[in-house]
Design a protein around this motif. Structure first.
Motif, PDB file in Angstrom:
ATOM      1  N   ASP A 112       0.827  -1.216   0.000  1.00 26.45           N
ATOM      2  CA  ASP A 112       0.000   0.000   0.000  1.00 26.45           C
ATOM      3  C   ASP A 112       0.860   1.264   0.000  1.00 26.45           C
ATOM      4  O   ASP A 112       0.572   2.231   0.724  1.00 26.45           O
ATOM      5  N   GLY A 113       1.924   1.228  -0.792  1.00 30.21           N
ATOM      6  CA  GLY A 113       2.787   2.387  -0.925  1.00 30.21           C
ATOM      7  C   GLY A 113       3.753   2.589   0.224  1.00 30.21           C
ATOM      8  O   GLY A 113       4.433   3.614   0.300  1.00 30.21           O
ATOM      9  N   VAL A 114       3.838   1.639   1.131  1.00 30.26           N
ATOM     10  CA  VAL A 114       4.724   1.737   2.292  1.00 30.26           C
ATOM     11  C   VAL A 114       5.797   0.669   2.194  1.00 30.26           C
ATOM     12  O   VAL A 114       5.513  -0.499   1.918  1.00 30.26           O
ATOM     13  N   LYS A 115       7.051   1.082   2.418  1.00 25.24           N
ATOM     14  CA  LYS A 115       8.165   0.140   2.399  1.00 25.24           C
ATOM     15  C   LYS A 115       8.103  -0.721   3.656  1.00 25.24           C
ATOM     16  O   LYS A 115       8.123  -0.211   4.770  1.00 25.24           O
ATOM     17  N   VAL A 116       8.029  -2.049   3.443  1.00 24.56           N
ATOM     18  CA  VAL A 116       7.994  -2.987   4.559  1.00 24.56           C
ATOM     19  C   VAL A 116       9.184  -3.926   4.393  1.00 24.56           C
ATOM     20  O   VAL A 116       9.325  -4.579   3.359  1.00 24.56           O
TER      21      VAL A 116
END
Length: 84
Positions: free
Chosen positions: A11-15
């Motif tokens: 969702d557009g977040v670096k994990v």
């Protein structure tokens, strides 16, 4: 300093991957690299083998010297790019 850990976008977040996920990915990369290295001779040979029509032409004409020259050329390519 650049972080060398592997990550994915959610969702557009670096994990960042868990150590287990990262180990699995790196093992897959290593396996793919090993497979490519073990079979790279195939493409190299394919590019250098003489055309098989040279062999067939020698057979049709009964020209054993031409047939032997084709075989010798193929063996030279095999020696140049041995199986790993």
């Amino acid at each position: 300093m650049t972080d060398k850990r592997l990550h994915k976008m959610v969702d557009g977040v670096k994990v960042y991957l868990t150590p287990e996920e990262e180990a699995e990915i790196r093992a897959e990369w290593a396996a793919n690299e090993a497979k490519m290295k073990a079979t790279e001779y195939i493409e190299k040979r394919r590019l250098e083998y003489p055309p098989f029509t040279d062999y067939l032409d020698g057979i049709v004409k009964g020209d054993q010297a031409q047939v032997q020259a084709y075989i010798d050329a193929c063996l030279a390519v095999k020696n140049k790019y041995p199986k790993v």
